[in-house]
Design an enzyme around this catalytic site. Structure first.
Site, PDB file in Angstrom:
ATOM      1  N   SER B  19       0.863  -1.177   0.000  1.00 52.75           N
ATOM      2  CA  SER B  19       0.000   0.000   0.000  1.00 52.75           C
ATOM      3  C   SER B  19       0.902   1.230   0.000  1.00 52.75           C
ATOM      4  O   SER B  19       1.914   1.243  -0.703  1.00 52.75           O
ATOM      5  CB  SER B  19      -0.927  -0.068   1.209  1.00 52.75           C
ATOM      6  N   HIS B  46      -2.876  -1.326  -3.089  1.00 53.07           N
ATOM      7  CA  HIS B  46      -3.970  -0.373  -2.883  1.00 53.07           C
ATOM      8  C   HIS B  46      -3.808   0.768  -3.869  1.00 53.07           C
ATOM      9  O   HIS B  46      -2.706   1.243  -4.107  1.00 53.07           O
ATOM     10  CB  HIS B  46      -3.948   0.169  -1.459  1.00 53.07           C
ATOM     11  N   ASP B 139      -4.266  -4.459   6.222  1.00 54.90           N
ATOM     12  CA  ASP B 139      -4.673  -5.373   5.159  1.00 54.90           C
ATOM     13  C   ASP B 139      -3.467  -6.228   4.765  1.00 54.90           C
ATOM     14  O   ASP B 139      -2.357  -5.719   4.642  1.00 54.90           O
ATOM     15  CB  ASP B 139      -5.169  -4.553   3.952  1.00 54.90           C
TER      16      ASP B 139
END
Ligand SMILES: C[S@@+](CC[C@H](N)C(=O)[O-])C[C@H]1O[C@@H](n2cnc3c(N)ncnc32)[C@H](O)[C@@H]1O
Lengths: 274, 204
Positions: B19, B46, B139
């Site tokens: 991310s 992401h 995540d």
């Protein structure tokens, strides 16, 4: 958290098929498994077996099950550029050939796609020439679509999509504010009927100039995608248009050659062979 | 720590999650691996929901391989690099294909790294290498645990090197990570793995 195994899912799928005549056998396994896991957690079942047990003895639970097992996430004007092409190319093309327009939304979820289309037609001034049928397998979501409400937390996303689509006004023109939701102007649904319909059972019920089946077949495996394409093909007039999700593809289906690609980026196809 | 013991011919796929702060290590990895690296690589990064275009091109420019966003049910090819498309979750199906889905966000993310990692762990079992890079949320931590539980290899970017270390740190808390490596060491690992896989191939 325990892991669900394929054997558990098979048992569940068999029961649902036998008792309720819905067939999830050819749903994509990865997402189907996640949905079942979610249901097990949501209802605090000990296992998939406990869910099977509940479905065996409690038919009223079945509608809820269908509602939870399907993915209803949707947006108004999702992929704005797709809607721009519908407005500027596809719909004028259909109307130039005959002066009316029949539309099927297959897998319409809570109706956002239908509302978007009716706004589009209204702004083009051709809504009165159109007739629309919107279907889904999930009765609860069909009822939500009929109520025509959009939750407040989605309105920002919907509005920005509408802006990117370059609609004529702002989206609030079509809504009135309520407590946690916005109510869509139901007059715009006067040419729309909502019905329950299962794409898996494959029943043809009418013919259309334009079918939208977007982000529905991604929940199916290739076998079922292939079968459903026969149904969609049969439900289209020759030279009618089929629109699927921007990340879906028809190329590996048996009857892909009965369509030509009109727009590859937005996945718009035209039926050219019966 | 880097260990040659973790280089094994059994591996069939590599999955990479990242991310905030992961663009640099990802491009470093993609620009350093051999052009004919034989395993498929799945990238779940992401990204902005509404920016459909540009990202895959930006990654491809720096990569030795073309990076592609798969279509739903696309079959997985040897040595291809797949990037999860904007606003879709990407899963690996049994039977060597990729599924996309619009299910709700997971950890505030779509694509969610947990979803890609979990499905890959299920499909590839102990034949998967999972790599988690810099990021500002958790995540991927659960997904790394799934990979570990199914016998795959787990690698995180070292928290010291990560621009934002929440993601690798959460994975280190969630499970026993096999190797905590700098980007350079991750590259070295993949190059060594590549050599071994090619030797195996030649001997068949
Ligand atoms: C992700 S939504 C797509 C909504 C909308 N078309 C869009 O693109 O935003 C998928 C919908 O397909 C419906 N669906 C799933 N299986 C179906 C089936 N066998 N027949 C008809 N609809 C189905 C689900 O209930 C759900 O509402």
């Amino acid at each position: 958290m325990y892991d669900i195994e394929i054997a558990d899912l098979r048992k569940l799928i068999e029961l649902v098929k036998e008792k309720y005549d819905y067939d999830f056998k050819n749903y994509a396994m990865s997402s189907f498994k996640r949905r079942i896991k979610r249901i097990v957690e949501l209802y605090k079942f000990d296992s998939v077996d406990a869910l099977v047990e509940r479905l065996t003895h409690n038919p009223t639970f079945f509608d809820e099950f269908v509602s939870e097992v399907t993915v209803n996430v949707t947006e108004m004007f999702r992929d704005p550029n797709f809607w721009t092409i519908l407005r500027d190319e596809i719909i004028p093309n259909i109307l130039s050939n005959h002066n009316k327009l029949s539309i099927w939304h297959a897998g319409c979820s809570s109706g956002e796609e239908v509302f978007s289309m009716q706004i589009l037609l209204e702004e083009m001034g051709v809504r009165d020439k159109s007739h629309t049928i919107a279907t889904d397998i999930d009765s609860a979501i069909i009822n939500r679509a009929k109520e025509a409400t959009v939750s407040k937390k989605n309105i920002e996303l919907n509005s920005s999509n509408y802006e990117r689509y370059q609609g004529k006004y702002t989206l609030d023109k079509y809504f009135t504010e309520d407590k946690e939701k916005y109510n869509f102007n139901k007059q715009l649904l006067s040419n729309v009927s909502f019905r329950k319909h299962d794409l898996v059972k494959g029943q043809v019920f009418s013919k259309f100039d334009l079918i939208l089946c977007r982000n529905v077949m991604i929940y199916f495996n290739q076998t079922l995608q292939n079968d459903v394409l026969y149904l969609l093909h049969e439900s289209l007039f020759k030279y009618g248009f089929l629109c699927i999700g921007s990340k879906e593809s028809l190329i590996w289906c048996d009857i892909a050659n009965k369509f030509i690609v009109i727009n590859n980026e937005e996945k718009i196809y035209k039926k050219v062979k019966e | 720590m880097f260990s040659y013991r973790n280089i094994n011919v059994k591996y069939k796929a590599v999955v990479i999650g990242g991310s905030a702060g992961s663009f640099q290590p990802v491009t470093k990895i993609l620009s350093s691996i051999p052009k004919d690296f034989p395993l498929p690589i799945f990238l779940c990064l992401h990204r902005l929901k509404h920016v459909r275009n540009g990202f895959v091109e930006a990654l491809s420019i720096k990569s030795t391989k073309e990076v592609q966003e798969p279509f739903d049910k696309e079959s997985i090819k040897r040595g291809s690099v797949y990037l999860a498309p904007a606003n879709y979750h990407m899963s690996i199906e049994l039977g060597n294909s990729i599924s996309l889905s619009t299910e709700g966000m997971v950890n505030n993310s779509r694509p969610s790294i947990d979803i890609t990692l979990d499905s890959a762990a299920y499909a590839y079992r102990d034949k998967l290498v999972g790599i988690l890079l810099s990021g500002a949320n958790k995540d991927g931590a659960l997904g790394m645990k799934k990979i570990k539980d199914r016998g795959g290899l787990t690698i995180v970017q070292s928290p010291e090197e990560s621009t934002i270390n929440t993601m690798p740190t959460s994975a280190l808390e969630a499970t026993e990570i096999d190797m905590t490596l700098t980007t350079e060491e991750i590259v070295k690992y993949l190059i060594e793995l590549d050599k071994l896989l090619k030797i195996k191939h030649e001997n068949i």
